[in-house]
Design a protein around this motif. Sequence first.
Motif, short mmCIF file in Angstrom:
data_model
loop_
_atom_site.label_atom_id
_atom_site.label_comp_id
_atom_site.label_asym_id
_atom_site.label_seq_id
_atom_site.Cartn_x
_atom_site.Cartn_y
_atom_site.Cartn_z
N ARG A 53 0.82 -1.17 0.06
CA ARG A 53 0.22 -0.13 -0.16
C ARG A 53 0.95 1.07 -0.64
NH1 ARG A 53 -4.89 -1.79 3.99
NH2 ARG A 53 -5.18 -3.67 3.44
N VAL A 54 1.71 1.31 -0.08
CA VAL A 54 3.46 2.43 0.00
C VAL A 54 3.57 2.55 -1.15
CG1 VAL A 54 4.97 3.20 1.40
CG2 VAL A 54 3.27 1.37 2.58
N ALA A 55 4.31 4.17 -1.87
CA ALA A 55 3.94 4.07 -2.87
C ALA A 55 5.55 4.36 -3.27
CB ALA A 55 4.03 5.71 -3.23
N ASP A 56 6.06 3.99 -4.17
CA ASP A 56 7.57 3.09 -3.92
C ASP A 56 8.83 4.74 -4.79
OD1 ASP A 56 7.30 0.68 -3.71
OD2 ASP A 56 6.82 0.38 -6.05
N SER A 57 8.09 5.74 -4.05
CA SER A 57 8.87 6.46 -4.33
C SER A 57 8.80 7.96 -2.90
CB SER A 57 8.58 7.45 -5.63
OG SER A 57 6.75 7.72 -5.58
N GLY A 58 9.44 9.13 -3.41
CA GLY A 58 9.24 10.43 -2.63
C GLY A 58 10.06 10.39 -1.42
N THR A 59 9.80 11.44 -0.93
CA THR A 59 11.24 12.08 0.44
C THR A 59 10.67 12.65 1.24
OG1 THR A 59 12.81 12.55 -1.99
CG2 THR A 59 12.78 13.91 0.55
N LEU A 60 11.11 12.03 2.78
CA LEU A 60 10.76 11.94 3.61
C LEU A 60 11.50 13.20 4.13
CD1 LEU A 60 9.09 11.31 6.50
CD2 LEU A 60 10.48 9.69 6.84
N ASP A 721 10.46 0.24 4.86
CA ASP A 721 9.17 -0.16 5.16
C ASP A 721 8.53 1.99 5.12
OD1 ASP A 721 9.37 -2.23 5.06
OD2 ASP A 721 8.81 -2.89 7.06
N MET A 722 8.98 2.76 5.79
CA MET A 722 8.58 3.95 5.68
C MET A 722 7.63 4.70 4.24
SD MET A 722 10.92 5.34 8.38
CE MET A 722 11.61 4.66 9.50
N GLY A 723 7.42 5.55 4.30
CA GLY A 723 7.03 6.30 3.35
C GLY A 723 5.47 6.57 3.02
N PHE A 724 4.77 6.75 1.78
CA PHE A 724 3.92 7.54 1.43
C PHE A 724 2.87 6.89 1.09
CE2 PHE A 724 6.75 11.06 1.64
CZ PHE A 724 6.56 11.63 2.64
N LEU A 725 1.08 6.77 1.56
CA LEU A 725 -0.08 6.01 0.90
C LEU A 725 0.03 5.72 -0.65
CD1 LEU A 725 -2.06 5.76 3.15
CD2 LEU A 725 -1.12 4.04 3.40
N LYS A 726 0.44 5.26 -0.98
CA LYS A 726 -0.33 5.05 -2.70
C LYS A 726 -2.20 5.79 -3.04
CE LYS A 726 1.24 0.89 -4.46
NZ LYS A 726 0.83 -0.53 -5.16
N LYS A 727 -2.17 6.02 -3.89
CA LYS A 727 -3.67 6.82 -3.38
C LYS A 727 -4.69 6.51 -3.80
CE LYS A 727 -5.60 10.70 -7.18
NZ LYS A 727 -5.77 11.16 -8.34
N GLY A 728 -5.69 7.00 -3.11
CA GLY A 728 -6.60 5.45 -2.86
C GLY A 728 -6.16 4.24 -1.35
N ALA A 729 -5.14 4.30 -1.17
CA ALA A 729 -4.25 3.24 -0.64
C ALA A 729 -5.28 4.01 0.92
CB ALA A 729 -3.83 2.63 -0.14
N LYS A 730 -5.73 2.47 2.08
CA LYS A 730 -6.12 2.97 3.59
C LYS A 730 -4.80 2.28 4.75
CE LYS A 730 -10.12 3.63 3.04
NZ LYS A 730 -12.36 3.67 2.77
#
Length: 738
Positions: A53-60, A721-730
């Motif tokens: 459910r976690v997007a495969d990109s992003g900067t924390l 495992d840290m990241g941002f939720l995919k669009k529409g995921a919960k």
Amino acid sequence: MSHVGVGPRAVVRSAAFLTAGALAVTVLTGCGGADEAGKPLAGQDIAEAARDRVADSGTLRWAVDAVPDTLNTFQADADAATTTVAQATLPSMYRLDATGRPQRNADYLESAKVVETEPKQVVLYKLNQQAVWSDGREIGAADFAAQWRALSGKDSAYWTARNAGYDRIEKVERGDNDLEVKVTFSRPYADWRSLFSPLYPKDVMGSPDSFNDGARRKLKVSAGPFKVKEVDRKEKDVVLTRNPRWWGEPAKLDKIVLHAVPRDKRVDALADGTVDLAAVDPAGARRIAGAAQGNAGPLHGPGSGRTETEALRAWGTAHGFDKEAADSERGLKKLRKAMAEWHMREQQLRGFEVRKSFEPAYTQLALNGSEGPLADERVRRAVARALNRKELAELVLKPLGLPAVPVGSHLALSGQAAYADNSGALGDQDTGEAQALLADAGWVPGGPVEEPKKAEKAAGGNGRKADDGNDGDASEGGDDGTYIVGEDDKAPREEDRDAEEAQGARDEKPSGRHGEDGGRHLAQDGLHGGAPGAYAPKGTAAPAGAGPRALAKDGKPLSLKFVVPSGPGSETLRAVAGRIAKMLDRVGIRTEITKVADDSYFKDHIAAGQYDLALYSWPASAFPATDARPVYAKPVPAADGSLTVEQNYTRVGTDQVDQLFDQAIGTLDEDEARDLIRKADSRIWAAAGSIPLYQRPELTAARKDLVNAGAFGFRTPVYEDMGFLKKGAKISASPTKG
């Protein structure tokens, strides 16, 4: 500033001390029966979500206190940010689970066990065959051996902050193949799982030069889900990027940027998008919760009952503007702009939430037993018996919605294997017992007090000028027999009021300070046992000596210097100090609360022994026999005639406690080691050098769509495992809380 103090790896200092003497401990927990470790008071709160459910990109963007001075965790100036970098980029043979207990890290270890105990202890590590450094070299015995030699303490050219455990190793060698590492100990070592976590490459540990300087600003080789790309001191950033040679579950985030933000600026940094994740104080947590509830709505208009000018003036006063700011058109324009920006930030804060748990650390009241009244064990025990620890825990934790349970151990926290509530060795609050202990020590209520010299009187009775704030309460003495003074003679009065508000209305007023009768009691205060309704006219003074009277001995009053930090973020400690002062006043002990600058609080006061009472925190360790021993070790004479206190800043220690630690560290029977640690804790309680109060709350503000990050509690973070939720995921319907 959190004032966790320094961890158990702190630099050794020298100071005076007092032995607590032979202690009669009638009840020792941990000697058989049901396990008393219990469960953690709160699980982790990280918005747990499955990896799919976690997007495969992003900067924390993650707020830290400062860009670390070193990336080498084994150096004296390592800090929490150093640890975060190491956890994300370096091997750890063991990591902590939700109960604060070490578990094998399968990404690096296939197995690790004691394979021989006679004639010597031998541990055999079998490494994950995929484990490699980012330069392609296999992790192996050469890395283990280099770290042992650097940290063994045998070569003083290595500037190490600690060598506990490594100094018990006799040799490190290759096993039957390249994936086996054989470690032989010269003496049995119960906490062998604490070693080689983190593990640095031999390039860092191989020579004094590379150890001392090579890993301070750069970490060229790593072996975790992330690697260090750069340390940018100008931008106050440490940038971590995915490690392409990582063999485990791939990191979901492209980057983790650790950005230095002062604690009092973090909520604004969240609102303006500078950071996505930040530890915050209770005030910051309240602000974020208020924004989520829509408390940043209009302050004027239909139904508000206020004109625009009135609303602007009220808002400006609440946010630090001069009262006259809205008296001119220019001032109104400035306030409108400032308020509009503030409202915009509050709107942005609605995208955040506060995740709550407990840090693996506890706050204690430290009693300096090196000199003065607290050198007498009876006085220390009286201070402890005067405290209602449940009330203090509720003061801090109840408003946060966290379990208000006092900490019952110096050496572990609820849920950890060594935990047991050993506070019974000292006893609960008992005013009568506290007063009896003081009387036995020679402190007499209302005893004769020598008149201080004129210069001392002007200096506030303790060699320093009393605070000359405009409110007058500090120079006249606190309402509960407490001086409140500032290190620089001007302590902020708002902070005094914060502490008083946290205590509630004070209706018990002592007859004076330092044994002097100030005639402050009012008959209607209800302190004297009169019949209900038998009130004197308001303002009528009570007879002299009607309230709790100050204690004196040999012509000197019983007054203790209580040191607290003065900076933003320390309001909770100051509130707790105020409540403790009130409790002590009830048994006749006066306190002088002295506020000092944050940057000198620990170094110049706690570590230097310049205090009687102080509040600071210790982290709880999964290996108390190793890590806690220097915190409670009996100070010993140094070659120059001074006393080496290690990290025992209370200067209270006993031979018994030292012996129990030595026995615990030398047994390979885990049940026996646990029982020995619990016995040591009972004796530490009885010596009354420090009184554990409450587990520190962990409040972390996080973007609502950020998952697997937040208030981690005991558990070591899983960075991949840290990241941002995919669009529409919960978020997971039933997240694992700890």
